[in-house]
Scaffold this motif. Structure first.
Motif, PDB file in Angstrom:
ATOM      1  N   LYS A  30       2.632  15.110   9.980  1.00  0.00           N
ATOM      2  CA  LYS A  30       3.232  15.196   8.640  1.00  0.00           C
ATOM      3  C   LYS A  30       4.615  14.551   8.550  1.00  0.00           C
ATOM      4  O   LYS A  30       5.347  14.751   7.595  1.00  0.00           O
ATOM      5  CB  LYS A  30       3.288  16.652   8.157  1.00  0.00           C
ATOM      6  N   GLU A  31       4.984  13.738   9.548  1.00  0.00           N
ATOM      7  CA  GLU A  31       6.296  13.079   9.521  1.00  0.00           C
ATOM      8  C   GLU A  31       6.426  12.176   8.288  1.00  0.00           C
ATOM      9  O   GLU A  31       7.458  12.181   7.610  1.00  0.00           O
ATOM     10  CB  GLU A  31       6.504  12.264  10.798  1.00  0.00           C
ATOM     11  N   THR A  32       5.378  11.417   7.985  1.00  0.00           N
ATOM     12  CA  THR A  32       5.408  10.530   6.814  1.00  0.00           C
ATOM     13  C   THR A  32       5.633  11.326   5.550  1.00  0.00           C
ATOM     14  O   THR A  32       6.403  10.930   4.683  1.00  0.00           O
ATOM     15  CB  THR A  32       4.070   9.763   6.696  1.00  0.00           C
ATOM     16  N   VAL A  33       4.955  12.446   5.435  1.00  0.00           N
ATOM     17  CA  VAL A  33       5.070  13.287   4.247  1.00  0.00           C
ATOM     18  C   VAL A  33       6.486  13.854   4.137  1.00  0.00           C
ATOM     19  O   VAL A  33       7.095  13.841   3.063  1.00  0.00           O
ATOM     20  CB  VAL A  33       4.027  14.424   4.296  1.00  0.00           C
ATOM     21  N   THR A  58       0.852  -1.188   0.000  1.00  0.00           N
ATOM     22  CA  THR A  58       0.000   0.000   0.000  1.00  0.00           C
ATOM     23  C   THR A  58       0.889   1.241   0.000  1.00  0.00           C
ATOM     24  O   THR A  58       2.018   1.203   0.495  1.00  0.00           O
ATOM     25  CB  THR A  58      -0.925   0.052   1.241  1.00  0.00           C
ATOM     26  N   ILE A  59       0.381   2.310  -0.577  1.00  0.00           N
ATOM     27  CA  ILE A  59       1.090   3.589  -0.555  1.00  0.00           C
ATOM     28  C   ILE A  59       0.152   4.599   0.086  1.00  0.00           C
ATOM     29  O   ILE A  59      -0.823   5.036  -0.526  1.00  0.00           O
ATOM     30  CB  ILE A  59       1.490   4.031  -1.973  1.00  0.00           C
ATOM     31  N   VAL A  60       0.418   4.911   1.345  1.00  0.00           N
ATOM     32  CA  VAL A  60      -0.454   5.799   2.115  1.00  0.00           C
ATOM     33  C   VAL A  60       0.389   6.889   2.773  1.00  0.00           C
ATOM     34  O   VAL A  60       1.396   6.601   3.420  1.00  0.00           O
ATOM     35  CB  VAL A  60      -1.232   5.014   3.200  1.00  0.00           C
ATOM     36  N   LEU A  61      -0.019   8.122   2.572  1.00  0.00           N
ATOM     37  CA  LEU A  61       0.592   9.250   3.274  1.00  0.00           C
ATOM     38  C   LEU A  61      -0.290   9.570   4.473  1.00  0.00           C
ATOM     39  O   LEU A  61      -1.408  10.058   4.310  1.00  0.00           O
ATOM     40  CB  LEU A  61       0.689  10.468   2.359  1.00  0.00           C
ATOM     41  N   ASP A  62       0.203   9.264   5.655  1.00  0.00           N
ATOM     42  CA  ASP A  62      -0.554   9.507   6.881  1.00  0.00           C
ATOM     43  C   ASP A  62      -0.391  10.973   7.267  1.00  0.00           C
ATOM     44  O   ASP A  62       0.716  11.435   7.523  1.00  0.00           O
ATOM     45  CB  ASP A  62      -0.019   8.587   7.983  1.00  0.00           C
TER      46      ASP A  62
END
Length: 201
Positions: A87-90, A78-82
């Motif tokens: 916004k750490e993932t981003v 899966t490709i998910v921007l949490d």
């Protein structure tokens, strides 16, 4: 840091002569034209009932995540921007860009919660640049929604797109600026992320 160009790029399209109406809470909508049957059905579809509602505090919309979906993704990937984790993932995508397979069909999904009121005219804007040059712009309406039932998020699937292909497309990193805002210009999410194209996911 955003620039003047970024603000212009993320400017939503407008309809000449259109003026958004004043925002109403879910409770105000519930009382509005209570005897109108077709309006009652529309309100029911948005989860608006005659009962009381939670106090209108905080943002009307909370954007939870952005997802890239494709039938060509390997099983279990899966490709998910949490967007809930500060916004750490981003931010991590700057060092480790998301990998998108070239020449495949994919679509963007956005998961969000409506905290109070009724939303309409809310849209997702996305501008993609490579080496500072704009290569793509996406503008998608989210639709009309009432407060999320039991705080369960809504999901909006956008139209499928095809990722570019070829050696030139695979060179370099793509910088994406995303925004969720309404017709009044109120911004509910504003974030940047990065991806690159490759032969495989």
């Amino acid at each position: 840091m955003s620039t003047h160009d970024d603000h212009e790029d993320l400017k939503a399209s407008t309809t000449p002569g259109y003026k958004p109406t004043a925002a109403k809470t879910a409770e105000e909508y519930a009382r509005l034209d209570a005897e109108d049957e077709s309006l009652a059905r529309w309100k029911a579809s948005l989860g608006i009932t005659g009962g009381g509602s939670a106090p209108a505090t905080g943002p009307k919309v909370t954007v939870l995540s952005l997802e890239l979906h494709s039938d060509t993704l390997p099983p279990g990937k899966t490709i998910v921007l949490d967007l809930k984790d500060g916004k750490e993932t981003v931010q991590n995508t700057k060092k480790e860009p998301i990998v998108i397979k070239e020449g495949v069909e994919y679509n963007v999904r956005i998961h969000f919660r409506v905290n109070h009121s009724i939303i309409s005219g809310v849209r997702y804007l996305q501008v993609v640049k490579r080496s500072g040059i704009k290569v793509d712009k996406l503008e998608q309406m989210l639709g009309s929604y009432g407060p999320s039932p039991d705080e369960k998020p809504y999901t909006k699937n956008f139209e499928p797109e095809e990722s570019p292909s070829g050696m030139l497309a695979r060179s370099g990193t793509y910088d994406v600026k995303s925004r969720v805002q309404d017709d009044d210009g109120e911004i509910y999410a504003d974030f940047s992320w990065h991806f690159k194209l490759a032969k495989e996911w």
